[in-house]
Design an enzyme around this catalytic site. Sequence first.
Site, PDB file in Angstrom:
ATOM      1  N   CYS A   1       0.784  -1.161   0.073  1.00 52.21           N
ATOM      2  CA  CYS A   1      -0.040  -0.139  -0.065  1.00 52.21           C
ATOM      3  C   CYS A   1       0.741   1.204   0.053  1.00 52.21           C
ATOM      4  CB  CYS A   1      -0.996   0.033   1.251  1.00 52.21           C
ATOM      5  SG  CYS A   1      -0.175  -0.077   2.809  1.00 52.21           S
TER       6      CYS A   1
ATOM      7  N   GLU B   1      -1.645   1.464  -4.928  1.00 49.45           N
ATOM      8  CA  GLU B   1      -0.953   0.019  -4.579  1.00 49.45           C
ATOM      9  C   GLU B   1       0.125  -0.416  -5.455  1.00 49.45           C
ATOM     10  OE1 GLU B   1      -2.338  -2.267  -1.682  1.00 49.45           O
ATOM     11  OE2 GLU B   1      -3.550  -0.687  -1.057  1.00 49.45           O
TER      12      GLU B   1
END
Length: 545
Positions: A477, A518
Amino acid sequence: MQNTPRKHFAGKQRKKAKVEKSKSSGHDEVLLADINNLIKRNRSEDESNGDDAPHAIPEKFTEMDVKIAELSSTGDGLALSENGKYVYVVPFTVPGDLVRVKVVRHHEALSYSLTDFVKVIEPGPQRNDEGIKCKYFGECSGCQLQMMSYEDQLAHKRRIVEKAYANFSGLIPELVPTIGETFASPMQFGYRTKLTPHFENGGGRKAKKPDEEQEVKIPPIGFTYKNRRLDMDIEDCPLGTDIVRRGLTSERKRVAENIRSYQRGATLLMRESTTRVPKESTTTSNGEASKASPIVPTPGADTGDVIRIEHENYIEEKRCITDNNATMVEYVDDYIFSNKAGAFFQNNNSILSGFTDFIRSQAIPAGNDKDPRPIKYLLDAYSGSGLFTITLSPLFKSSLGVDVAGDSINSARENARANELPNTGFAAADAAVLFKDVPYPADQTLLVIDPPRKGCSDDFLRQMLDFKPRRVVYVSCNVHTQARDVAVMVQGDEKKNVRYEIESIRGFDFFPQTGHVEGVAILNRTEFPQVETAPEVDPTHTESA
């Protein structure tokens, strides 16, 4: 760039400072890397001619007009000063915008100032204000990119990944493959299955006098203003799913009616939970009878709102959970997952089907079926409640998810049972000995890692290089800490004769309208090249003619 000051500039000179190189890859470090690179690329001719006059810093709250040169990886526009030596950071802008801003905070030693966006004077070619669907955009800190077309957002996020590896990996460009196109989210609005608005100061404080009636005002309930430590009252968020948006309305009303019960402020939870109710006398596509959801969410832990969606064999019932410790249920295709509502689980369900399908397509290398020692085991570190372990499990002879969080492991075990996966196990492991009891041979193992935003610890990376898994899927992330960690894998450990080569890197747009992306990196184990030494030659020996 045009500067039209509304106040006189202060007579301050920019201070020079030594900035230590930090291993951190947080917001400030990412922003500063983009600022330094912009200044470096745009050194003025005056400086090359020996004119080192510093840029005059405007007083705080000065309004001025600036032209945006580029968009940073944080989602903020960057505008250069006239002499090219200083940068103004401007939210809610795109390259080419001529905008009016208000200077709110100086970082003179680092050559930049933060500003508030006031208005657009002349839009840049990428600006698309018709795409803005939220009345709070331009003030709320939640979104950064609603003024860009979705196509431009995806291209920008590809550049974020490119810059992450250029700025934070330290690897030469030849070792980093071309970054793939950003994987789009099927939904650009209405996708968030979780919102956590908050408010400061409750109404439960005691009156100054026993007979004094305390007047209670409802505080702003929502998110923070951009560049300010103040809460903004948010009645609706168009990023939330339909049930989450209904839940926000219900929770705001409940808090207002019960504000006296709050001694202080609070963070609220709105989490979508889905139950599938089978229709009577129906069968699934493979001829089996429809089954009810094997996991039931905690009763009485939601707002009471329900949205029903009819499918061929079942009806989906969506509720909004508000209790952090209650059970929420979510589906990824036909895989079912339960978790504590307040625990981590990906917040964009619309992309999870394509995302997990991509990971499945990359899990097994080409030609694996012809390999004498094929990859047939899955080790999922940072497994959480089992998203990757469970969705990848059918590809492997045996799968094991490990995590340091006991609650997550309990949820993962329940999820494995609910999905009827007997070859899948989960174990709570101490972070210091994460790989110690792994039962799989490393050269037949795929390792999946999905660490928190801070990335992998040095200890984890050392353990991984000791274990030497054959193939690695690194999901992140935070592509900046991912780039840092991938570099450690690529550099490897020469004493152990193990290092990794990057096969591919691609961004995934889990949060449209924001600056977040991401990253998924695929790596393969290799060895250090053997240094060939020339054979010794006897100087007295000569070949015969």
